[in-house]
Design an enzyme around this catalytic site. Sequence first.
Site, PDB file in Angstrom:
ATOM      1  CG  HIS A  15      11.785  23.305  40.810  1.00  0.00           C
ATOM      2  ND1 HIS A  15      11.568  24.691  41.039  1.00  0.00           N
ATOM      3  CD2 HIS A  15      12.976  23.148  40.368  1.00  0.00           C
ATOM      4  CE1 HIS A  15      12.672  25.280  40.413  1.00  0.00           C
ATOM      5  NE2 HIS A  15      13.442  24.379  40.032  1.00  0.00           N
ATOM      6  NE  ARG A  16      10.353  20.360  34.117  1.00  0.00           N
ATOM      7  CZ  ARG A  16      10.420  19.750  33.094  1.00  0.00           C
ATOM      8  NH1 ARG A  16       9.862  18.664  32.873  1.00  0.00           N
ATOM      9  NH2 ARG A  16      10.958  20.373  31.899  1.00  0.00           N
ATOM     10  CB  SER A  17      10.544  26.914  34.973  1.00  0.00           C
ATOM     11  OG  SER A  17      10.343  26.227  33.540  1.00  0.00           O
ATOM     12  CD  GLN A  72      16.791  26.430  32.239  1.00  0.00           C
ATOM     13  OE1 GLN A  72      16.375  26.257  31.005  1.00  0.00           O
ATOM     14  NE2 GLN A  72      16.662  25.548  33.202  1.00  0.00           N
ATOM     15  CD  GLU A  73      17.705  25.919  36.701  1.00  0.00           C
ATOM     16  OE1 GLU A  73      18.111  25.105  37.657  1.00  0.00           O
ATOM     17  OE2 GLU A  73      16.737  25.313  36.000  1.00  0.00           O
ATOM     18  CG  HIS A 102      13.887  29.391  33.631  1.00  0.00           C
ATOM     19  ND1 HIS A 102      14.295  28.198  34.414  1.00  0.00           N
ATOM     20  CD2 HIS A 102      13.072  28.416  32.611  1.00  0.00           C
ATOM     21  CE1 HIS A 102      14.172  27.212  33.854  1.00  0.00           C
ATOM     22  NE2 HIS A 102      13.355  27.398  32.861  1.00  0.00           N
ATOM     23  CD  GLU A 142      20.101  20.634  35.887  1.00  0.00           C
ATOM     24  OE1 GLU A 142      20.244  21.009  37.329  1.00  0.00           O
ATOM     25  OE2 GLU A 142      18.866  20.545  35.273  1.00  0.00           O
ATOM     26  CE  LYS A 173      17.231  21.897  38.644  1.00  0.00           C
ATOM     27  NZ  LYS A 173      17.877  22.681  37.537  1.00  0.00           N
ATOM     28  CE  LYS A 226      13.481  19.292  35.294  1.00  0.00           C
ATOM     29  NZ  LYS A 226      14.079  19.981  33.959  1.00  0.00           N
ATOM     30  CG  ASP A 274      16.940  18.484  33.191  1.00  0.00           C
ATOM     31  OD1 ASP A 274      15.914  17.617  33.120  1.00  0.00           O
ATOM     32  OD2 ASP A 274      16.734  19.819  33.188  1.00  0.00           O
ATOM     33  CD  GLU A 287      13.833  27.171  37.604  1.00  0.00           C
ATOM     34  OE1 GLU A 287      14.742  26.978  38.399  1.00  0.00           O
ATOM     35  OE2 GLU A 287      13.332  26.087  37.057  1.00  0.00           O
ATOM     36  CB  SER A 310      14.565  24.818  29.192  1.00  0.00           C
ATOM     37  OG  SER A 310      14.572  24.100  30.580  1.00  0.00           O
ATOM     38  CG  ASP A 324      20.203  23.621  34.173  1.00  0.00           C
ATOM     39  OD1 ASP A 324      20.589  23.221  33.174  1.00  0.00           O
ATOM     40  OD2 ASP A 324      18.851  23.252  34.687  1.00  0.00           O
TER      41      ASP A 324
HETATM   42  P1  PGA Z   1      12.375  23.569  33.073  1.00  0.00           P
HETATM   43  O1  PGA Z   1      13.716  24.015  33.700  1.00  0.00           O
HETATM   44  O2  PGA Z   1      11.499  23.242  34.136  1.00  0.00           O
HETATM   45  O3  PGA Z   1      11.996  24.754  32.355  1.00  0.00           O
HETATM   46  O4  PGA Z   1      12.724  22.551  32.255  1.00  0.00           O
HETATM   47  C1  PGA Z   1      14.321  23.268  34.825  1.00  0.00           C
HETATM   48  C2  PGA Z   1      15.573  22.838  34.546  1.00  0.00           C
HETATM   49  O5  PGA Z   1      16.068  22.601  33.167  1.00  0.00           O
HETATM   50  O6  PGA Z   1      16.005  22.112  35.125  1.00  0.00           O
HETATM   51 ZN    ZN Z   2      18.092  21.333  33.911  1.00  0.00          ZN
END
Ligand code: PGA
Ligand code: ZN
Length: 418
Positions: A370-372, A165-166, A157, A290, A393, A342, A317, A206, A41, A247
């Site tokens: 991190h990243r996914s 997403q999270e 994800h 987020e 995270k 990131k 983000d 993740e 994402s 998130d």
């Molecule tokens: P991504 O997801 O690494 O796929 O961008 C992580 C996030 O959105 O925090």
């Molecule tokens: Zn994010």
Amino acid sequence: MHIVKVDAHQILDSRGLPTVECRLTLADGAVIVASVPSGASTGRHEAHELRDNNAAVYHGKGVLSAVRHIKQVIAPGILLGKIPDIIAMDKEIIALDGTKDCSALGANAMLAVSIAVIRAQAWIEGVELFEFINDLWQFPEPMLPRCMFNMINGGMHAQSDLVFQEFLVIPSHHDFAQSLACADDFYQQLKLVLHGAGLGTAIGDEGGFVPLFTDKTVFAEEQALSLLLHTAEQFTWGVESVSFGLDSAATHFYDSGANRYRFHEQFLTAPALIELYKNLKGRFPLVSLEDGLAEDDWQGWQWLMEQLGAGVQIVGDDLLVTNTKRIQQGLTQKAMNAVLIKPNQIGTVSRTVEAIRLCQENNLATIISHRSGETNDDFIADLAVGSAAGQMKAGAPVRGERVAKYNRLLWIAEMLEG
Ligand code: PGA
Ligand code: ZN
């Protein structure tokens, strides 16, 4: 001590997609390795991740051109025969690239080199990487981060009904080892709760679970949060020991043409989506949100801050992409009170540090992320501690590429305790 050999490879990340690994050999024979993650994402304003776009292999996602840039351009121009120096070399790499978005050399090539260089420098100095980062940039005392653990995966994800997403769980303990144990017990208990509810325990990118809800009368996000609350009430640490984060990654369900958010069957305005968050905040122990709105919906972010910013960490983000210019804009517009960091959004370690520093100077909370799509590289753990970022995270407390970061924090915790 100088660099005698530079090598780079295409390796696979945790999603089975290609990514870049860089290896530096030093005059003492030490081989220093670094590899970079990749998002799914991704924000529109992120630094450019260079892909080969040759559809015949790896669905066009090969990174052989980035690898070639390390070996044929960055190595002879900047690295070979030189003593590792992160500040000078990052500057040279940025100058060599010459673009605003790292699209000439590729942010994946640049960051792999940048991490390898700083790791090499710490090695030569004979100190731990987090100590080196801390000393070089004169950050406040090294500090273990409070971690947000991803328990349920949705959005891009996972293949499910979850638009967000999270779904994150944040243990309240100050001691990292305790907080990891708490998160892990939560994860194991959640697995039992899912089994008990007749829901599967497949996992997403993740490491969080991907429940496939059959009840269509309540939206999936609410069911996911209810599952987390139910788990918190049952597990041995007690409901008071955790709070929740979300998130939404809202950029990815925003329709810019209509200026609306597609949420299940609804087509929501920013104020309507904010109402929905307020409702969730009233019913669940939600302390962090987020990307609650899309990456360029600055007006919406201002409203979100006005309505929820006092009690909730409002994290940018995709909105900010670890970019000091965008963080500055966010400050001016009072769009957030926290920033996700990131390194691969901005392409070098030095630029990442500049973003963290700007946040610290302006009392914005920072969360190293991190990243996914990940590798087993644990650089972000040292970055989080060395920069005294406060939070991190790295996904669920499972899967090698996620626990690599948490396990590194365990070691660092021991070292800091002496
Ligand atoms: P991504 O997801 O690494 O796929 O961008 C992580 C996030 O959105 O925090
Ligand atoms: Zn994010």
